[in-house]
Design an enzyme around this catalytic site. Structure first.
Site, PDB file in Angstrom:
ATOM      1  N   LYS A  76       6.372   9.339   8.990  1.00 50.48           N
ATOM      2  CA  LYS A  76       5.616   9.432   8.000  1.00 50.48           C
ATOM      3  C   LYS A  76       5.883  10.702   7.597  1.00 50.48           C
ATOM      4  CE  LYS A  76       2.981   6.747   5.543  1.00 50.48           C
ATOM      5  NZ  LYS A  76       3.047   5.164   5.000  1.00 50.48           N
ATOM      6  N   SER A 142       8.596  -3.494  -5.035  1.00 54.52           N
ATOM      7  CA  SER A 142       8.205  -4.076  -3.398  1.00 54.52           C
ATOM      8  C   SER A 142       6.939  -4.834  -3.306  1.00 54.52           C
ATOM      9  CB  SER A 142       8.121  -2.839  -2.558  1.00 54.52           C
ATOM     10  OG  SER A 142       6.758  -2.147  -2.864  1.00 54.52           O
ATOM     11  N   LEU A 177      -6.938  -7.389  -7.556  1.00 53.80           N
ATOM     12  CA  LEU A 177      -5.916  -8.263  -8.269  1.00 53.80           C
ATOM     13  C   LEU A 177      -4.793  -7.283  -8.794  1.00 53.80           C
ATOM     14  CD1 LEU A 177      -8.520 -10.630  -9.937  1.00 53.80           C
ATOM     15  CD2 LEU A 177      -6.685 -11.404  -8.242  1.00 53.80           C
ATOM     16  N   GLY A 178      -4.623  -6.390  -8.118  1.00 51.50           N
ATOM     17  CA  GLY A 178      -3.497  -5.581  -8.724  1.00 51.50           C
ATOM     18  C   GLY A 178      -1.988  -6.210  -8.244  1.00 51.50           C
ATOM     19  N   TYR A 182      -2.603 -10.023  -7.611  1.00 57.82           N
ATOM     20  CA  TYR A 182      -2.392 -10.872  -8.789  1.00 57.82           C
ATOM     21  C   TYR A 182      -1.655 -11.841  -8.650  1.00 57.82           C
ATOM     22  CZ  TYR A 182      -1.302 -12.525 -13.170  1.00 57.82           C
ATOM     23  OH  TYR A 182      -1.168 -13.556 -14.140  1.00 57.82           O
ATOM     24  N   ALA A 239      -7.131  -4.692  -1.693  1.00 56.00           N
ATOM     25  CA  ALA A 239      -7.427  -3.488  -2.335  1.00 56.00           C
ATOM     26  C   ALA A 239      -7.601  -2.682  -1.080  1.00 56.00           C
ATOM     27  CB  ALA A 239      -8.801  -3.787  -3.127  1.00 56.00           C
TER      28      ALA A 239
END
Ligand code: NAD
Length: 366
Positions: A76, A142, A177-178, A182, A239
């Site tokens: 990372k 992605s 709901l991103g 979604y 989220a």
């Protein structure tokens, strides 16, 4: 410092006064292949805080790669800076040069605070970049395989709960709901499931309500923390992290938690608390690996069909983790860690066997 990075193979501090770049790259483990992990940009309060973050996240990537069965290890990077004020093409080019200096030991791309476009600049300095826009040879959005992976996670969990993969006729509570949430919500509605949903973004709520018209399932909107106490079958967090904690476990009425959000358990022990309450937890890094599978596949040149086929394996991995958790009376979080450690140990043995053989051959010739 050496005690602190115990368990990590390499930590690189990157400093470029000309562009203002201050970054840290951590390579945790390369047993399975070169390290892979996104690059996060945040205005950390101190270098110490940034080190802590990069060490924790890179270790997590080793497990995530092992679980997803991709030929990469864990790494990372973090850039210390405010993404709203400090990003520039030059800064990402300088970052790309540091990545290149690792000679293929570390591959990276976007994460919190960075965008695929930032890495188009880094790409000018190194090929060890994944997840750039499709026009630059990347594999695209992605969140599509990530959402697929969540749906496979839901099917495996329904199988354990109800003896069938069928997603219909159940109620799911979705937080967020991103991009991922979604897509999961839309598929569940198509299949005839009912939803409780919440999002802080009103346009995300409106979009799913509009979409639900004409589909089989129903949508009920709830505010903020209400999502934890609705009478659903499965809670689908898409989220925030840390949402499985003392307070929320108390409120949950669901039979399972299966979602894409990273680091859902506030602390490891919350996996055990869920188990004690009889709630099945699908470990987040197993379920949300679709995006990782996609970017790691870029090395073989992007192929959506291959990515979706590999994402399907999340179903079997999760079933094995559930089974071991049941047999050994351990939490699913512990069972997932054990699953990854086993994979790493097996591969280490195979690697040492091969290198031993290679050495023997070399000795004969010399
Ligand atoms: P996103 O930013 O597109 O969507 C997140 C949604 O959550 C947004 O609509 C936002 O308004 C909403 N939200 C934020 N705070 C909220 C709150 N307090 N209550 C309710 N809703 C809230 O992100 P995404 O790409 O859909 O990812 C969702 C989660 O899955 C994140 O935790 C992310 O780290 C994780 N994840 C995503 C991917 C991927 O491929 N996109 C891969 C692995 C993990």
């Amino acid at each position: 410092m050496f005690e602190r990075i115990n368990g990590h193979e390499q930590v690189l501090f990157c400093n470029d006064p000309d562009t203002g770049l201050k970054a840290i790259i951590a390579i945790h483990n390369t047993t399975l292949g070169p390290a892979l992990g996104g690059c996060r940009m945040r205005p950390y309060n101190s270098t110490d805080e940034a080190i802590e973050d990069v060490l924790r996240l890179s270790k997590g990537m080793t497990y995530k790669c092992a679980a997803a069965d991709v030929d990469f290890g864990g790494g990372k990077a973090v850039i210390i800076g405010d993404p709203l004020k400090d990003r520039s093409p030059e800064l990402f080019r300088a970052f790309g040069q540091f990545v290149e200096s690792l000679s293929g030991r570390f591959y990276t791309g976007t994460d919190m605070g960075t965008t695929p476009d930032d890495f188009v600049h880094a790409l000018k300095e190194t090929n060890c970049i994944v997840g750039v826009p499709e026009e630059y040879g990347g594999s695209g959005d992605s969140s599509i395989p990530t959402a697929e992976g969540v749906l496979y996670g839901l099917k495996a969990t329904n199988n354990v709960l109800y003896g069938s993969d069928d997603l219909s006729g159940k109620t799911y509570s979705i937080q967020g709901l991103g991009k991922v949430g979604y897509k999961v919500a839309e598929k569940l509605l198509e299949d005839g499931a009912d939803l409780y949903v919440t999002d802080i973004n009103e346009s995300a709520i409106k979009r799913i309500i509009d979409q639900a018209e004409g589909l089989k399932g129903n949508v009920r909107v709830v505010e903020g923390n209400e999502i934890y106490s609705v009478p659903a079958d499965v809670f689908v967090p898409c989220a925030l992290g840390g949402i499985i904690n003392d307070e929320t476990i108390e409120q949950l009425k669901v039979k399972a938690v299966v979602g894409s959000a990273n680091n859902q358990l506030l602390r490891d022990e919350h996996g055990k608390f869920l188990q004690e309450k009889g709630i099945i937890y699908a470990p987040d890094y197993i379920v949300n690996a679709g995006g990782l599978i996609q970017v790691s596949d870029e090395l073989y040149s992007p192929n959506k069909a291959r990515v979706l086929a590999k994402t399907k394996a999340i179903y079997d991995t999760l079933m094995e983790i559930y089974q071991k958790s049941n047999e050994q009376s351990i939490s699913t979080a512990e069972s997932a860690n054990q699953f990854c450690n086993d994979r790493l140990t097996k591969r280490m043995k195979r690697n040492s066997f091969f290198s031993h053989k290679k050495r023997q051959k070399w000795n004969v010739r010399n």
